[in-house]
Write an enzyme that holds these catalytic residues in place. Structure first.
Site, short mmCIF file in Angstrom:
data_model
loop_
_atom_site.label_atom_id
_atom_site.label_comp_id
_atom_site.label_asym_id
_atom_site.label_seq_id
_atom_site.Cartn_x
_atom_site.Cartn_y
_atom_site.Cartn_z
N SER A 159 0.82 -1.20 0.00
CA SER A 159 0.00 0.00 0.00
C SER A 159 0.87 1.26 0.00
O SER A 159 1.60 1.51 -0.94
CB SER A 159 -0.96 -0.03 1.19
OG SER A 159 -1.93 0.98 1.08
N ASP A 304 -2.93 6.57 -3.51
CA ASP A 304 -1.73 5.96 -2.95
C ASP A 304 -1.24 4.88 -3.93
O ASP A 304 -1.88 4.64 -4.96
CB ASP A 304 -1.97 5.44 -1.53
CG ASP A 304 -2.82 4.18 -1.47
OD1 ASP A 304 -3.53 3.89 -2.44
OD2 ASP A 304 -2.77 3.48 -0.44
N ASP A 306 -1.17 1.65 -4.34
CA ASP A 306 -2.01 0.55 -4.83
C ASP A 306 -3.44 1.02 -5.09
O ASP A 306 -4.33 0.21 -5.36
CB ASP A 306 -1.99 -0.64 -3.87
CG ASP A 306 -2.70 -0.37 -2.55
OD1 ASP A 306 -2.64 0.78 -2.07
OD2 ASP A 306 -3.30 -1.31 -1.99
N ASP A 308 -5.93 2.14 -3.42
CA ASP A 308 -7.13 1.89 -2.61
C ASP A 308 -7.49 3.11 -1.77
O ASP A 308 -8.62 3.22 -1.28
CB ASP A 308 -6.99 0.63 -1.74
CG ASP A 308 -5.88 0.70 -0.70
OD1 ASP A 308 -5.07 1.65 -0.74
OD2 ASP A 308 -5.80 -0.21 0.14
#
Length: 549
Positions: A159, A304, A306, A308
């Site tokens: 992440s 961000d 990734d 999400d």
């Protein structure tokens, strides 16, 4: 007293030799061999690092595992991924033998080989393994897990962690991140797994085409329902995997005037333009706001790595740009979604550390409201009829019917639709936010989150605060409550609230601050908000001193 240099014990040496013999990756073996040779030659730094790598393992929690990419059991590497997947496969085999498992990845260091290793272990264990075709956002993996009726989904990602890290996130058959006791059950299976070199691996995993991604993008496009399409958007994926996906999602929703921050548009695991690849971190969105200013944008969006999480930026009345806080965006988008929902008894949810304002908005809209522990694994299980959820750390779920997790791509599309509708009425997102606070009450929030290199020091700070909590903060008497289920401490006083907890994904102690005031009406909003911000500044200073090591 001067601390003695670390010593290479026979136990540490033998443990390292055994791990090297059982490793499955040539580069990892060479890395540990070099480190061991330096330790055996008397290098204290090498000995200390070797001890850190070998003295423990990455803990499998409700977010899976996460840690630095390095050789040894206490790092993210192929051997650790193989044993982790063997444990997960053993756990799944007792519940869904032969079921479908979807594997995805981001573009961090090691993600491709870790995803390949996970797919191979699952295939050999008899599962129907489907692999996403390239590095894609975590929400696409969550969507695929649900839409394909999979018994589990695995996303290789860390992440918004620093560049050196990677991780392994698990979704269950509901398409939601796992919760206890699944995490401890899987960890027990991992502990019982054989050495990585002895774990069978197959080559039968199937790589998906773009049909799943297309299905996701088509569903996301349906979130734009206002009909307004005139909007110029500045976007940064922060060197992550969200760039092409968010541009295409916006295009399908009718927003074609989209501009990417060129220096951050392509995936780069080194994240060269930011200190930390997290839109919350100071400076991370500077290039985005500069672009928004240069192109005269109507909306700024930061994802961000990734994708999400989603942060949005807007223009102030004086022409300057600022990023909207996670709580501000969460309340604003929640209100707009409730205004559009046709559900008869809708539920919205946020967490115990987020703003209290969403509850007031929900009440005014005739909706139910729930507060959960932190994390979308809890938010997505808040109750029947859930139509929206958010957490202050830029996590937004505007589409729980097809992605049961935070979704930065969908949030960006919905935010664009809300901003376009507001623009067509001569208003901005900040105007909408002002109206909410004038009507439902002022809420200003902030965070104090010192980062610790030494986790023992972090734990000591938290224990000290528990042992001797303050009696006043920002000049206000406060009472202390232990939130045992959340492993957190809550400090409350007249119109102030502080919750202190250890971060589950970063080496931080996090304190979440809120200052509130009754609804002041449009005429009194500026005065009430300025007073709240002054109190928040004093609160932040006191809490920062409280958490200092």
């Amino acid at each position: 007293m001067q601390q003695k240099p670390p010593r290479l014990t026979p136990e540490l040496r033998d443990m390292t030799f055994r791990w090297i013999a059982d490793d499955v990756d040539d580069d990892s073996r060479a890395e540990l061999q070099n480190l061991l040779a330096r330790a055996m030659a008397g290098d204290p730094d090498a000995t200390s690092e070797l001890d850190d790598r070998m003295s423990g393992t990455l803990t499998f929690g409700t977010a899976g595992i996460r840690g630095p990419v390095r050789a040894g059991p206490n790092g993210m590497n192929t051997a650790v991924v193989v044993r982790t997947t063997a444990g997960l496969a053993a756990w799944l085999a007792k519940r869904s033998p032969g079921g479908t498992v979807v594997v995805g990845r981001d573009a961090r260091h090691g993600s491709e080989r870790f995803a390949e290793a996970a797919a191979e272990v699952l295939d050999a264990a008899g599962f129907d393994v489907r692999v996403l075709p390239r590095p894609l956002p975590t929400p696409v993996l969550a969507y695929a897990t649900l839409s394909l009726g999979a018994c589990a989904g695995i996303q290789i990602t860390a992440s918004h962690n620093p560049p050196a890290d990677n991780g392994y996130k698990v979704f269950d058959h509901t398409g939601i991140q796992i919760i206890p006791p699944a995490d401890s059950e899987i960890e027990a299976e991992i502990a019982s797994a054989p050495a990585a070199v002895a774990v069978p691996r197959g080559r039968g995993a199937r790589t998906l085409d773009d049909e799943v991604l297309d299905g996701y993008l088509d569903r996301v496009a349906t979130l734009a329902t206002s009909g307004a399409k005139e909007l110029r958007v500045a976007v940064t994926p922060l060197h992550g995997v969200g760039g092409p996906v968010v541009v295409e999602a916006l295009r399908r929703a009718g927003f074609s005037d989209v501009h990417l921050v060129e220096a951050q548009a392509e995936p780069d695991p080194g994240f060269p333009t930011v200190a930390f690849p997290n839109p919350e971190e100071p400076g991370a969105t500077d290039l985005l706001l500069h672009l928004a200013e240069d192109i005269d944008a109507d909306l700024a969006v930061a994802l961000d790595p990734d994708a999400d999480r989603c942060a949005v930026g807007a223009r102030e009345r004086d022409g300057s740009w600022r990023m909207v806080t996670g709580d501000e965006a969460g309340v604003l988008l929640g209100d707009r979604l409730l205004a559009r929902t046709d559900d008869g008894d809708p539920l919205v949810a946020t967490t115990i550390v987020s703003s209290s304002l969403l509850a007031e908005v929900a009440r005014a809209r005739g909706a139910r409201h729930a507060r959960t522990l932190t994390g979308f694994k809890w938010l997505m299980r808040a109750g029947d009829g859930l139509v929206y959820a958010y957490e202050e750390a830029l996590g937004l779920c505007v589409n729980p019917d097809f992605v049961k997790d935070k979704d930065g791509i969908a949030a960006a599309v919905f935010a664009a639709d809300v901003a376009a509708e507001a623009k067509s009425q001569g208003r901005t997102l900040l105007d909408l936010l002002d109206e909410l606070m004038a009507t439902h009450g002022v809420s200003v929030t902030g965070q104090v989150a010192p980062r610790f290199a030494d986790l023992a020091e972090r734990a000591a700070v938290m224990e000290r605060v528990r042992a001797t909590p303050p009696t006043t903060l920002a000049g206000v008497p406060v009472t202390t409550e232990e939130l045992r289920e959340a492993d957190a401490l809550k400090l409350t006083g007249d119109q102030i609230r502080v919750i202190v907890r250890l971060s589950g994904t970063e080496p931080k102690v996090k304190a979440y601050l809120e200052v509130t005031a009754p609804a002041p009406g449009p005429e009194g909003l500026a005065t009430a908000r300025n007073a709240a911000m002054e109190k928040l500044t004093a609160l932040r200073e006191d809490v920062a001193a409280l958490l200092s090591s």
